[in-house]
Design a protein around this motif. Structure first.
Motif, mmCIF file in Angstrom:
data_model
loop_
_atom_site.group_PDB
_atom_site.id
_atom_site.type_symbol
_atom_site.label_atom_id
_atom_site.label_comp_id
_atom_site.label_asym_id
_atom_site.label_seq_id
_atom_site.Cartn_x
_atom_site.Cartn_y
_atom_site.Cartn_z
ATOM 1 N N PHE A 199 -40.588 25.474 0.632
ATOM 2 C CA PHE A 199 -40.788 26.462 -0.427
ATOM 3 C C PHE A 199 -41.049 25.795 -1.757
ATOM 4 O O PHE A 199 -41.813 26.312 -2.594
ATOM 5 N N TRP A 200 -40.418 24.633 -2.011
ATOM 6 C CA TRP A 200 -40.595 23.998 -3.319
ATOM 7 C C TRP A 200 -42.024 23.478 -3.506
ATOM 8 O O TRP A 200 -42.576 23.568 -4.602
ATOM 9 N N ASP A 201 -42.635 22.968 -2.445
ATOM 10 C CA ASP A 201 -44.019 22.506 -2.549
ATOM 11 C C ASP A 201 -44.971 23.686 -2.704
ATOM 12 O O ASP A 201 -45.984 23.600 -3.410
ATOM 13 N N HIS A 202 -44.652 24.778 -2.035
ATOM 14 C CA HIS A 202 -45.467 25.992 -2.145
ATOM 15 C C HIS A 202 -45.439 26.501 -3.587
ATOM 16 O O HIS A 202 -46.483 26.787 -4.194
ATOM 17 N N MET A 203 -44.245 26.612 -4.155
ATOM 18 C CA MET A 203 -44.098 27.144 -5.514
ATOM 19 C C MET A 203 -44.698 26.212 -6.564
ATOM 20 O O MET A 203 -45.413 26.656 -7.463
ATOM 21 N N THR A 204 -44.401 24.928 -6.446
ATOM 22 C CA THR A 204 -44.908 23.994 -7.464
ATOM 23 C C THR A 204 -46.430 23.845 -7.387
ATOM 24 O O THR A 204 -47.081 23.587 -8.397
ATOM 25 N N ALA A 303 -24.968 28.424 -2.296
ATOM 26 C CA ALA A 303 -25.689 28.631 -3.551
ATOM 27 C C ALA A 303 -25.738 27.352 -4.373
ATOM 28 O O ALA A 303 -26.769 27.008 -4.964
ATOM 29 N N GLU A 304 -24.633 26.624 -4.394
ATOM 30 C CA GLU A 304 -24.582 25.372 -5.148
ATOM 31 C C GLU A 304 -25.507 24.330 -4.523
ATOM 32 O O GLU A 304 -26.183 23.578 -5.239
ATOM 33 N N ARG A 305 -25.543 24.305 -3.212
ATOM 34 C CA ARG A 305 -26.449 23.383 -2.517
ATOM 35 C C ARG A 305 -27.897 23.683 -2.876
ATOM 36 O O ARG A 305 -28.683 22.765 -3.161
ATOM 37 N N MET A 306 -28.255 24.969 -2.883
ATOM 38 C CA MET A 306 -29.622 25.353 -3.218
ATOM 39 C C MET A 306 -29.930 25.035 -4.676
ATOM 40 O O MET A 306 -31.036 24.591 -5.010
ATOM 41 N N LYS A 307 -28.974 25.254 -5.538
ATOM 42 C CA LYS A 307 -29.173 24.980 -6.966
ATOM 43 C C LYS A 307 -29.490 23.504 -7.194
ATOM 44 O O LYS A 307 -30.423 23.149 -7.927
ATOM 45 N N LYS A 308 -28.726 22.633 -6.553
ATOM 46 C CA LYS A 308 -28.958 21.196 -6.697
ATOM 47 C C LYS A 308 -30.308 20.784 -6.099
ATOM 48 O O LYS A 308 -31.008 19.930 -6.646
ATOM 49 N N LEU A 309 -30.653 21.416 -4.978
ATOM 50 C CA LEU A 309 -31.937 21.121 -4.337
ATOM 51 C C LEU A 309 -33.099 21.481 -5.265
ATOM 52 O O LEU A 309 -34.048 20.704 -5.428
ATOM 53 N N GLU A 311 -33.046 21.721 -8.523
ATOM 54 C CA GLU A 311 -33.058 20.816 -9.678
ATOM 55 C C GLU A 311 -33.833 19.547 -9.356
ATOM 56 O O GLU A 311 -34.582 19.020 -10.182
ATOM 57 N N ILE A 312 -33.669 19.070 -8.121
ATOM 58 C CA ILE A 312 -34.365 17.849 -7.688
ATOM 59 C C ILE A 312 -35.849 18.126 -7.450
ATOM 60 O O ILE A 312 -36.724 17.408 -7.951
ATOM 61 N N GLY A 319 -40.377 24.069 -16.677
ATOM 62 C CA GLY A 319 -40.558 25.492 -16.919
ATOM 63 C C GLY A 319 -40.356 26.345 -15.685
ATOM 64 O O GLY A 319 -40.182 27.562 -15.781
ATOM 65 N N LEU A 320 -40.360 25.731 -14.511
ATOM 66 C CA LEU A 320 -40.156 26.470 -13.270
ATOM 67 C C LEU A 320 -38.662 26.463 -12.949
ATOM 68 O O LEU A 320 -38.125 25.472 -12.458
ATOM 69 N N THR A 321 -38.000 27.564 -13.238
ATOM 70 C CA THR A 321 -36.547 27.669 -13.031
ATOM 71 C C THR A 321 -36.211 29.042 -12.469
ATOM 72 O O THR A 321 -36.972 29.993 -12.602
ATOM 73 N N PHE A 322 -35.038 29.111 -11.850
ATOM 74 C CA PHE A 322 -34.506 30.371 -11.348
ATOM 75 C C PHE A 322 -33.039 30.487 -11.757
ATOM 76 O O PHE A 322 -32.326 29.486 -11.777
ATOM 77 N N LYS A 323 -32.620 31.693 -12.061
ATOM 78 C CA LYS A 323 -31.208 31.915 -12.363
ATOM 79 C C LYS A 323 -30.445 32.157 -11.063
ATOM 80 O O LYS A 323 -30.875 32.927 -10.219
#
Length: 324
Positions: A199-204, A303-309, A311-312, A319-323
């Motif tokens: 998903f991160w490569d798709h979004m970025t 949720a914490e695992r996903m948050k750290k993922l 961030e990396i 500018g690409l962030t999620f709450k």
């Protein structure tokens, strides 16, 4: 004769290519193949290749792109209503969204049939199509033409939960005895092993394309659309070059479209039918549509695992962030 030859060559190419690709089973039992760094559902892979090779974009085309369950159905309804508002809102009772699921009004590019690669060459102008493929997998003609691309992304936690529940209701592998557990499924999501992932490569990919050419690619967030849909309906119209006139705004057309395309309105339309090659129940496209519903299914540790993922993985995309 030439089209038949093209089809034969496509079949031979895709079959030989499949033999060389890494393959994996999704958590719901659906076979996937990895191509150019992304995972594709095997059931659609041949058509994805045909679309990449044969689709000829017009400068007036509109391409809607999302990861599955990131707001695809909603975006289809909005885009269709905005570009066709001159005809469908003359007589609101004739609006096809009152009787048709948005997936029947805006086809996926994967709707290409192997023996009819040009079947999407319809006379409508502008034509609207949808896709789940990453930016670099879009047909060359899409990326190089003047056509517009609208991308909607969603918080990966809500995305995961929505996709999991959707595929649970629509088992592509009828003979599959069972599903992987929630923890194992979440592990796969965090590893990027899921349809059209990572998903991160798709979004970025789309985020960077937007930064490079904001007139070509509009990047929207599901959460922002939920917070202020009226603002985003006008934003989409402006991007597509068909802004609402002051008269239309005074008549309340922006609000009317927002209401017509709302979750509450769409969920009761054609809910007993099927869409996308008859594979998916219309009723399952509308579950809750809420922001933050992941908290009813996932633990704080997840949720914490996903948050750290994130961030990396999003480090190179400022500018690409999620709450969360």
């Amino acid at each position: 004769m030439e089209k038949k030859q093209d089809t034969k060559e496509d079949d031979e190419f895709s079959e030989s290519l499949l033999q060389t690709l890494e393959q994996q089973t999704n958590w719901d039992g659906s076979p996937m193949v990895k191509y150019q760094g992304f995972w594709y559902l095997k059931i659609f892979f041949r058509q994805e290749l045909a679309s990449y090779k044969h689709f000829k974009a017009k400068d007036s085309d509109v391409i809607l792109s999302t990861l599955p369950k990131a707001g695809t159905t909603w975006l289809k309804a909005l885009a269709f209503s905005i570009v066709n508002r001159g005809t469908i809102y003359r007589d609101i009772d004739q609006n096809p969204l009152l009787t048709c699921n948005p997936h029947k009004l805006v086809p996926f590019l994967v709707a290409f049939k192997e023996n009819k690669p040009n079947q999407l060459d319809k006379p409508n102008d502008p034509r609207i199509f949808a896709t789940h493929v990453p930016f670099k997998a879009l047909a060359y003609s899409i990326r190089e033409s003047a056509c517009k691309i609208i991308y909607v992304c969603r918080n990966p936690l809500d995305l995961f939960v929505s996709a999991r529940l959707f595929l649970t209701e629509n088992k592509l592998e009828k003979d599959h005895a069972g599903l992987l557990g929630l923890d194992e499924s979440f592990d796969m999501a965090c590893e990027g092993t899921h349809p059209y992932g990572p998903f991160w490569d798709h979004m970025t990919g789309y985020w960077n394309a937007h930064l490079e050419n904001p007139r070509k690619v509009l990047f929207l967030k599901y959460e922002d659309m939920k917070e202020d849909i009226v603002f985003n309906v006008k934003k989409i119209a402006d991007f597509l070059g068909c802004p609402f006139s002051s008269e239309e705004e005074e008549r309340g057309m922006v609000e009317e479209i927002s209401k017509m395309c709302s979750f509450q309105s769409l969920k009761n339309v054609d809910k007993n039918g099927y869409s996308i090659k008859g594979l998916f129940k219309n009723s399952t496209f509308f579950r809750k549509g809420e922001v933050g519903d992941w908290s009813n299914y996932l633990t704080p540790a997840m949720a914490e695992r996903m948050k750290k993922l994130m961030e990396i993985k999003f480090q190179g995309s400022p500018g690409l962030t999620f709450k969360i």
